[in-house]
Write a protein that holds these residues in place. Structure first.
Motif, mmCIF file in Angstrom:
data_model
loop_
_atom_site.group_PDB
_atom_site.id
_atom_site.type_symbol
_atom_site.label_atom_id
_atom_site.label_comp_id
_atom_site.label_asym_id
_atom_site.label_seq_id
_atom_site.Cartn_x
_atom_site.Cartn_y
_atom_site.Cartn_z
ATOM 1 N N LYS A 114 124.452 30.807 32.644
ATOM 2 C CA LYS A 114 124.295 29.254 32.406
ATOM 3 C C LYS A 114 122.740 29.106 32.302
ATOM 4 O O LYS A 114 122.251 28.736 31.359
ATOM 5 C CB LYS A 114 124.706 28.479 33.554
ATOM 6 C CG LYS A 114 124.503 27.019 33.590
ATOM 7 C CD LYS A 114 125.328 26.299 34.725
ATOM 8 C CE LYS A 114 124.985 24.723 34.748
ATOM 9 N NZ LYS A 114 123.589 24.347 35.629
ATOM 10 N N LYS A 118 119.561 29.248 28.401
ATOM 11 C CA LYS A 118 118.515 28.377 27.854
ATOM 12 C C LYS A 118 117.733 29.015 27.066
ATOM 13 O O LYS A 118 116.940 28.631 26.072
ATOM 14 C CB LYS A 118 117.803 28.026 29.235
ATOM 15 C CG LYS A 118 118.521 26.852 29.832
ATOM 16 C CD LYS A 118 117.552 26.653 31.259
ATOM 17 C CE LYS A 118 118.204 25.328 32.024
ATOM 18 N NZ LYS A 118 117.579 24.961 33.336
ATOM 19 N N ARG A 134 126.507 25.898 27.918
ATOM 20 C CA ARG A 134 126.001 25.669 29.282
ATOM 21 C C ARG A 134 126.640 24.726 29.985
ATOM 22 O O ARG A 134 126.945 24.990 31.307
ATOM 23 C CB ARG A 134 124.434 25.317 28.997
ATOM 24 C CG ARG A 134 123.729 26.633 28.751
ATOM 25 C CD ARG A 134 122.184 26.325 29.211
ATOM 26 N NE ARG A 134 121.346 25.109 28.859
ATOM 27 C CZ ARG A 134 121.126 24.255 29.364
ATOM 28 N NH1 ARG A 134 121.159 24.160 30.697
ATOM 29 N NH2 ARG A 134 120.654 23.109 28.788
#
Length: 211
Positions: A114, A118, A134
């Motif tokens: 998760k 990014k 995500r």
């Protein structure tokens, strides 16, 4: 009169048979293996049957083609198998872990992915599927923790740990950053497929024991 009475008795018997029919259906349903709907509810509640796995995996459905199109076939997709990132977590195995340990490993791994997504999102900001993945990682973590005996043992990464994680995979070179992003997607798919398969086997084994 006797004939009229007989007709009434026959009609009453027929009505009784019709009205009593639903009560006779239950044994047939029991033979089908779903006596009261409980088995159907159990199946729909299985972690491995959740659609969230597929929602995350949909991000990587066309990954091989997207990868080779971006690099114009100068870099082959299979090369990602040898592109190692030390921070990427291993998935759970059906053979050497209990279900609880497997769930914990999956949840911890998903917290890492998760955060790592990014990096992917930063490299490919126009791809809205990355944000969806995500968010669905978070939903899958929540679902996994619902199936754990000790969900408090798995916690989200601190902001400091997340920053450190992203800093470790960052690079001043675009090619390096892009390869890292693709490697994250490649390994995320393997992580999910292996984890889901392990959980499904454990759920199936538990179901067999209960029957």
């Amino acid at each position: 009169m006797p004939s009229t009475l007989n007709r009434y008795l026959l009609l009453a018997a027929l009505l009784q048979g019709i009205l009593g029919a639903p009560a006779d259906v239950a044994p047939t349903e029991n033979l089908a293996g779903d006596p009261s709907g409980e088995e159907g509810e159990l199946t729909s509640d299985l972690l491995s049957a959740s659609g969230i796995w597929e929602r995350i995996l949909s991000l990587t459905d066309n990954h091989p083609k997207e990868f080779e199109a971006e690099f114009q076939n100068q870099v082959k997709y299979h090369m990602l198998e040898d592109y190692n990132i030390s921070s990427l977590p291993e998935s759970c195995s059906y053979y050497n872990l209990s279900k609880e340990a497997c769930l914990q490993k999956l949840a911890r791994g998903l917290f890492i992915y998760k955060a790592l997504l990014k990096h992917v999102e930063k490299e490919y900001p126009s791809n809205s599927k990355i944000l969806d993945a995500r968010l669905n990682c978070g939903r899958l973590i929540a679902l996994i923790k619902e199936n754990m005996k000790h969900p408090e043992r798995v916690t989200e990464l601190t902001s400091t740990k997340e920053e450190q994680l992203l800093k470790e995979i960052n690079s001043p070179y675009t090619f390096q950053r892009r390869m890292t992003a693709h490697s994250i997607l490649f390994e995320l798919r393997n992580f999910l497929l292996k984890g889901k398969r392990a959980i499904k086997k454990k759920e199936k084994a538990k179901g067999s024991m209960e029957h």
